[in-house]
Design a protein around this motif. Structure first.
Motif, PDB file in Angstrom:
ATOM      1  N   ILE A 105       0.900  -1.366  -0.136  1.00  0.00           N
ATOM      2  CA  ILE A 105      -0.018   0.014  -0.235  1.00  0.00           C
ATOM      3  C   ILE A 105       0.982   1.261   0.056  1.00  0.00           C
ATOM      4  CG2 ILE A 105      -1.786   1.290   1.311  1.00  0.00           C
ATOM      5  CD1 ILE A 105      -2.552  -1.425   2.504  1.00  0.00           C
ATOM      6  N   ILE A 106       1.231   1.834  -1.187  1.00  0.00           N
ATOM      7  CA  ILE A 106       2.079   2.773  -1.367  1.00  0.00           C
ATOM      8  C   ILE A 106       1.645   3.946  -0.722  1.00  0.00           C
ATOM      9  CG2 ILE A 106       3.391   4.103  -3.221  1.00  0.00           C
ATOM     10  CD1 ILE A 106       2.762   1.835  -4.926  1.00  0.00           C
ATOM     11  N   GLU A 107       0.321   4.358  -0.648  1.00  0.00           N
ATOM     12  CA  GLU A 107      -0.020   5.762  -0.005  1.00  0.00           C
ATOM     13  C   GLU A 107      -1.583   5.718   0.277  1.00  0.00           C
ATOM     14  OE1 GLU A 107      -0.526  10.630  -1.754  1.00  0.00           O
ATOM     15  OE2 GLU A 107       0.285   8.768  -2.995  1.00  0.00           O
ATOM     16  N   VAL A 108      -1.781   6.204   1.544  1.00  0.00           N
ATOM     17  CA  VAL A 108      -3.178   6.658   1.671  1.00  0.00           C
ATOM     18  C   VAL A 108      -2.994   8.170   2.002  1.00  0.00           C
ATOM     19  CG1 VAL A 108      -5.044   6.253   3.560  1.00  0.00           C
ATOM     20  CG2 VAL A 108      -3.422   4.268   2.699  1.00  0.00           C
ATOM     21  N   ASP A 109      -3.925   8.785   1.142  1.00  0.00           N
ATOM     22  CA  ASP A 109      -3.997  10.191   1.078  1.00  0.00           C
ATOM     23  C   ASP A 109      -5.362  10.641   1.632  1.00  0.00           C
ATOM     24  OD1 ASP A 109      -4.431  12.973   0.865  1.00  0.00           O
ATOM     25  OD2 ASP A 109      -3.525  12.989  -1.100  1.00  0.00           O
ATOM     26  N   LEU A 114      -7.968   8.920  -1.189  1.00  0.00           N
ATOM     27  CA  LEU A 114      -7.661   8.058  -2.155  1.00  0.00           C
ATOM     28  C   LEU A 114      -6.477   7.107  -1.624  1.00  0.00           C
ATOM     29  CD1 LEU A 114      -4.636   9.165  -3.488  1.00  0.00           C
ATOM     30  CD2 LEU A 114      -6.045  10.756  -4.652  1.00  0.00           C
ATOM     31  N   ALA A 115      -6.182   6.202  -2.173  1.00  0.00           N
ATOM     32  CA  ALA A 115      -5.149   5.164  -2.000  1.00  0.00           C
ATOM     33  C   ALA A 115      -4.295   4.789  -3.194  1.00  0.00           C
ATOM     34  CB  ALA A 115      -5.676   3.973  -1.098  1.00  0.00           C
ATOM     35  N   VAL A 116      -3.083   4.475  -3.035  1.00  0.00           N
ATOM     36  CA  VAL A 116      -2.469   4.056  -4.423  1.00  0.00           C
ATOM     37  C   VAL A 116      -1.593   2.648  -3.837  1.00  0.00           C
ATOM     38  CG1 VAL A 116      -0.230   4.526  -5.947  1.00  0.00           C
ATOM     39  CG2 VAL A 116      -1.827   6.412  -5.016  1.00  0.00           C
ATOM     40  N   VAL A 117      -1.868   1.717  -4.734  1.00  0.00           N
ATOM     41  CA  VAL A 117      -1.682   0.297  -4.173  1.00  0.00           C
ATOM     42  C   VAL A 117      -1.013  -0.651  -5.359  1.00  0.00           C
ATOM     43  CG1 VAL A 117      -3.534   0.241  -2.504  1.00  0.00           C
ATOM     44  CG2 VAL A 117      -3.838  -0.661  -4.633  1.00  0.00           C
ATOM     45  N   GLU A 118      -0.295  -1.595  -5.033  1.00  0.00           N
ATOM     46  CA  GLU A 118       0.192  -2.483  -5.945  1.00  0.00           C
ATOM     47  C   GLU A 118      -0.881  -3.466  -6.359  1.00  0.00           C
ATOM     48  OE1 GLU A 118       4.774  -2.198  -5.669  1.00  0.00           O
ATOM     49  OE2 GLU A 118       3.961  -3.665  -4.282  1.00  0.00           O
ATOM     50  N   PRO A 119      -0.902  -4.378  -7.095  1.00  0.00           N
ATOM     51  CA  PRO A 119      -2.188  -5.277  -7.545  1.00  0.00           C
ATOM     52  C   PRO A 119      -1.965  -6.394  -6.461  1.00  0.00           C
ATOM     53  CG  PRO A 119      -0.135  -5.482  -9.066  1.00  0.00           C
ATOM     54  CD  PRO A 119       0.105  -4.200  -8.371  1.00  0.00           C
ATOM     55  N   GLY A 120      -0.957  -6.953  -5.826  1.00  0.00           N
ATOM     56  CA  GLY A 120      -0.937  -7.842  -4.766  1.00  0.00           C
ATOM     57  C   GLY A 120      -1.580  -7.728  -3.571  1.00  0.00           C
ATOM     58  N   VAL A 121      -2.054  -6.312  -3.143  1.00  0.00           N
ATOM     59  CA  VAL A 121      -2.446  -5.978  -1.844  1.00  0.00           C
ATOM     60  C   VAL A 121      -4.206  -6.870  -1.889  1.00  0.00           C
ATOM     61  CG1 VAL A 121      -3.729  -4.485  -0.563  1.00  0.00           C
ATOM     62  CG2 VAL A 121      -1.449  -3.861  -1.913  1.00  0.00           C
ATOM     63  N   VAL A 122      -4.127  -7.589  -0.700  1.00  0.00           N
ATOM     64  CA  VAL A 122      -5.371  -8.328  -0.354  1.00  0.00           C
ATOM     65  C   VAL A 122      -6.618  -7.369  -0.053  1.00  0.00           C
ATOM     66  CG1 VAL A 122      -6.517  -9.917   1.067  1.00  0.00           C
ATOM     67  CG2 VAL A 122      -4.150 -10.370   0.342  1.00  0.00           C
ATOM     68  N   ASN A 123      -7.603  -7.651  -0.725  1.00  0.00           N
ATOM     69  CA  ASN A 123      -8.801  -6.698  -0.711  1.00  0.00           C
ATOM     70  C   ASN A 123      -9.154  -6.360   0.769  1.00  0.00           C
ATOM     71  OD1 ASN A 123     -11.807  -6.146   0.082  1.00  0.00           O
ATOM     72  ND2 ASN A 123     -11.631  -5.916  -2.440  1.00  0.00           N
ATOM     73  N   LEU A 124      -9.023  -7.187   1.780  1.00  0.00           N
ATOM     74  CA  LEU A 124      -9.565  -7.040   2.989  1.00  0.00           C
ATOM     75  C   LEU A 124      -8.336  -6.285   3.964  1.00  0.00           C
ATOM     76  CD1 LEU A 124     -11.425  -7.676   5.452  1.00  0.00           C
ATOM     77  CD2 LEU A 124     -10.243  -9.881   5.947  1.00  0.00           C
ATOM     78  N   ASP A 125      -6.988  -6.488   3.388  1.00  0.00           N
ATOM     79  CA  ASP A 125      -5.771  -5.862   4.032  1.00  0.00           C
ATOM     80  C   ASP A 125      -6.043  -4.256   3.773  1.00  0.00           C
ATOM     81  OD1 ASP A 125      -4.894  -8.097   5.245  1.00  0.00           O
ATOM     82  OD2 ASP A 125      -3.434  -8.427   3.666  1.00  0.00           O
ATOM     83  N   LEU A 126      -6.346  -3.975   2.549  1.00  0.00           N
ATOM     84  CA  LEU A 126      -6.395  -2.648   2.389  1.00  0.00           C
ATOM     85  C   LEU A 126      -7.786  -1.990   3.203  1.00  0.00           C
ATOM     86  CD1 LEU A 126      -6.179  -0.113   0.486  1.00  0.00           C
ATOM     87  CD2 LEU A 126      -7.551  -1.031  -1.240  1.00  0.00           C
ATOM     88  N   ALA A 128      -8.951  -2.919   5.796  1.00  0.00           N
ATOM     89  CA  ALA A 128      -8.309  -2.630   7.418  1.00  0.00           C
ATOM     90  C   ALA A 128      -7.631  -1.555   7.445  1.00  0.00           C
ATOM     91  CB  ALA A 128      -7.709  -3.914   7.902  1.00  0.00           C
ATOM     92  N   ALA A 129      -6.617  -1.436   6.491  1.00  0.00           N
ATOM     93  CA  ALA A 129      -5.402  -0.116   6.475  1.00  0.00           C
ATOM     94  C   ALA A 129      -6.425   1.301   6.250  1.00  0.00           C
ATOM     95  CB  ALA A 129      -4.546  -0.380   5.445  1.00  0.00           C
ATOM     96  N   VAL A 130      -7.219   1.230   5.412  1.00  0.00           N
ATOM     97  CA  VAL A 130      -7.835   2.744   5.295  1.00  0.00           C
ATOM     98  C   VAL A 130      -8.929   2.997   6.491  1.00  0.00           C
ATOM     99  CG1 VAL A 130      -7.322   2.499   2.788  1.00  0.00           C
ATOM    100  CG2 VAL A 130      -9.901   1.850   3.766  1.00  0.00           C
ATOM    101  N   GLU A 131      -9.512   2.033   7.161  1.00  0.00           N
ATOM    102  CA  GLU A 131     -10.339   2.012   8.174  1.00  0.00           C
ATOM    103  C   GLU A 131      -9.683   3.009   9.467  1.00  0.00           C
ATOM    104  OE1 GLU A 131     -13.235  -0.530  11.159  1.00  0.00           O
ATOM    105  OE2 GLU A 131     -12.641  -1.474   8.954  1.00  0.00           O
ATOM    106  N   LYS A 132      -8.368   2.481   9.678  1.00  0.00           N
ATOM    107  CA  LYS A 132      -7.656   3.288  10.673  1.00  0.00           C
ATOM    108  C   LYS A 132      -7.533   4.744  10.518  1.00  0.00           C
ATOM    109  CE  LYS A 132      -4.621  -0.860  11.417  1.00  0.00           C
ATOM    110  NZ  LYS A 132      -3.308  -1.740  11.177  1.00  0.00           N
ATOM    111  N   ARG A 133      -7.817   4.952   9.227  1.00  0.00           N
ATOM    112  CA  ARG A 133      -7.533   6.486   8.836  1.00  0.00           C
ATOM    113  C   ARG A 133      -9.241   7.160   8.828  1.00  0.00           C
ATOM    114  NH1 ARG A 133      -2.648   7.705   6.257  1.00  0.00           N
ATOM    115  NH2 ARG A 133      -3.596   9.742   6.584  1.00  0.00           N
TER     116      ARG A 133
END
Length: 470
Positions: A105-109, A114-126, A128-133
């Protein structure tokens, strides 16, 4: 029950691939590569690839593409392998390019959502990561705990919350894509609005790896919704449940989730979970709805849905704002495929019909079940008409497998007759090419081939998926 072909890797190609990604990123042992040969769709043909490559950067993907192009070897892009159309299945003599190592997960703005991610990021992991923001990434395929964003993009995956938030493409601002000549294309933007040029972003979303390899995505996020309130309604006929869905839509209510389960799926889940879903014995259909609007707005939404269900003949309606109870009801819906495994192997179809014709699709599947002599359970996203009839068969019986294949096609034909489409979220892949041609017609097919030829003139990427070039 599918054809498997093997081929020996070319030493020069393997050397070039190892130079591109490192020795540990190239797999050639057929016992290992066979595990990357197919996704979750048993009908789709597959082959054992000559090599599997696992790049960890965009530059490595570019080098792999150039090496394969120079050798005239096709590339099949692949994520986690959770697909249900054979779109990521290997073809004879190919290299499977797996993007799971590109998982940053390269960036969460948060300010621009918006978020910038690579293709191998698991949907649920993304999620969870943005929910913290305090943010929310809406697309939620049923395999969201292990499917990857790259696969979601390639198939334009949907999920349970599409009724309110749309499918994957509705959450994408831009992409980075490696083309067939190894060049890097950047599409889209980071702004909320933007209409400069053709919408190339949407062209690549849902293209199933036939036009390029997605190596990065800029995704639109939303504010984190309120904790959901949940409603379940039981009906003694699918027609009554279908009428309730149509009326809810007509009333202008947009729940965050509206799922339907038929009698076969209800019975399987109740047996699997050893629990009752609140329905009377013999319940023909169950609606599960949620509102994530929160507060008075959420209560008003569920009140309208409750009244509509009662007016449509529901013999039980239960609403709750208890999160644990709501999760239990949703878990029941998500566990249908697992529940059906006790009866045999399953084959999930994916048709989308107008919401006013959901009941006809379910009753049509009941007829097909009687004709083929196999169990067919229907669940789906009632809010957008995307249904998943699931055929259960004995995988050791060639006769039952043949009947399951016939039923699969009969369901697609039924969906088209009802004014629907052959796929709402799983894609065309390597099992529905004939049906895509029927749906889009000769002019549509010619345009598809023209786009493919323009971007991939040597048919390097995923040949034979979606449609043939002749």
């Amino acid at each position: 029950m599918t054809t498997t072909h093997t081929a020996q890797p070319d030493d020069a190609l393997v050397a070039a691939l190892r130079a591109a990604v490192g020795a540990d990123g190239v797999l050639t042992d057929t016992e290992v590569t066979a595990s990357y040969s197919r996704d979750m769709m048993p009908l789709a043909p597959s082959a054992t690839p000559v090599a599997v490559v696992l790049p960890s950067s965009t530059e490595q993907v570019r080098a792999v593409v150039r090496a394969c192009a120079a050798a005239g070897v096709p590339i099949v892009p692949r994520g986690a392998g959770s697909g249900l159309s054979g779109a990521a299945n290997a073809v004879a003599g190919c290299v499977v390019l797996v993007t799971t190592r590109m998982n940053q997960i390269i960036e969460v703005d948060a300010d621009n959502r918006l978020a910038v991610v690579e293709p191998g990021v698991v949907n649920l992991d993304l999620r969870a990561a943005v929910e913290k923001r305090g943010l929310f990434y809406p697309p939620d395929p049923s395999s969201y705990d292990w499917c990857t964003i790259g696969g979601n993009l390639s198939t334009n995956a949907g999920g349970l919350c599409c009724v309110k938030y749309g499918v994957t493409t509705d959450s994408v601002l831009g992409l980075e894509v490696v083309l067939a000549d190894g060049e890097l294309l950047r599409t889209g933007r980071r702004t909320v609005k933007g209409v400069a040029g053709y919408d190339l972003t949407k062209l690549f979303i849902g293209s199933e790896g036939t036009l390029g390899v997605i190596t990065r995505a800029t995704l639109a996020l939303r504010p984190l919704p309120q904790a959901p309130a949940t409603l379940v309604a039981a009906f003694d006929s699918t027609a009554a449940a279908g009428a309730a869905v149509a009326t809810i839509v007509r009333e202008g209510v947009v729940p965050s989730l509206m799922e339907i389960m038929d009698q076969t799926s209800i019975s399987a889940v109740e047996q699997h979970l050893n629990t009752e879903l609140g329905a009377e014995p013999g319940c023909a259909a169950l609606l599960i709805c949620q509102s994530d609007s929160g507060g008075d707005a959420g209560r008003r939404e569920l009140a309208v849905i409750e009244q509509v269900c009662r007016d449509s003949g529901a013999n039980l309606v239960h609403a709750t704002d208890d999160l644990a109870e709501g999760r239990m009801l949703l878990a029941a819906r998500r566990s249908v495929l697992t529940a059906l495994e006790v009866y045999g192997a399953w084959l999930t179809d994916d048709v989308c019909v107008p919401r006013t014709r959901i009941a006809e699709l379910i009753s049509g599947c009941e007829r097909i079940s009687r004709e083929c002599g196999l169990r067919i359970a229907v669940v789906g996203h009632a809010g957008d008409g995307n249904m998943h009839p699931t055929i259960v068969y004995d995988p050791t019986s060639e006769r039952e497998f043949a009947r399951a294949r016939t039923a699969f096609g009969d369901i697609l034909a039924l969906g088209l007759r009802l004014g629907g489409t052959i796929t709402g979220e799983h894609g065309v892949g390597k099992i529905k090419q004939e049906w895509l041609a029927r749906e889009i017609g000769p002019v549509g097919l010619r345009v598809h081939r023209g786009i493919k030829a323009a971007l991939d003139p040597d048919n390097l990427f995923n040949p034979g998926s979606m449609f043939s070039m002749s």
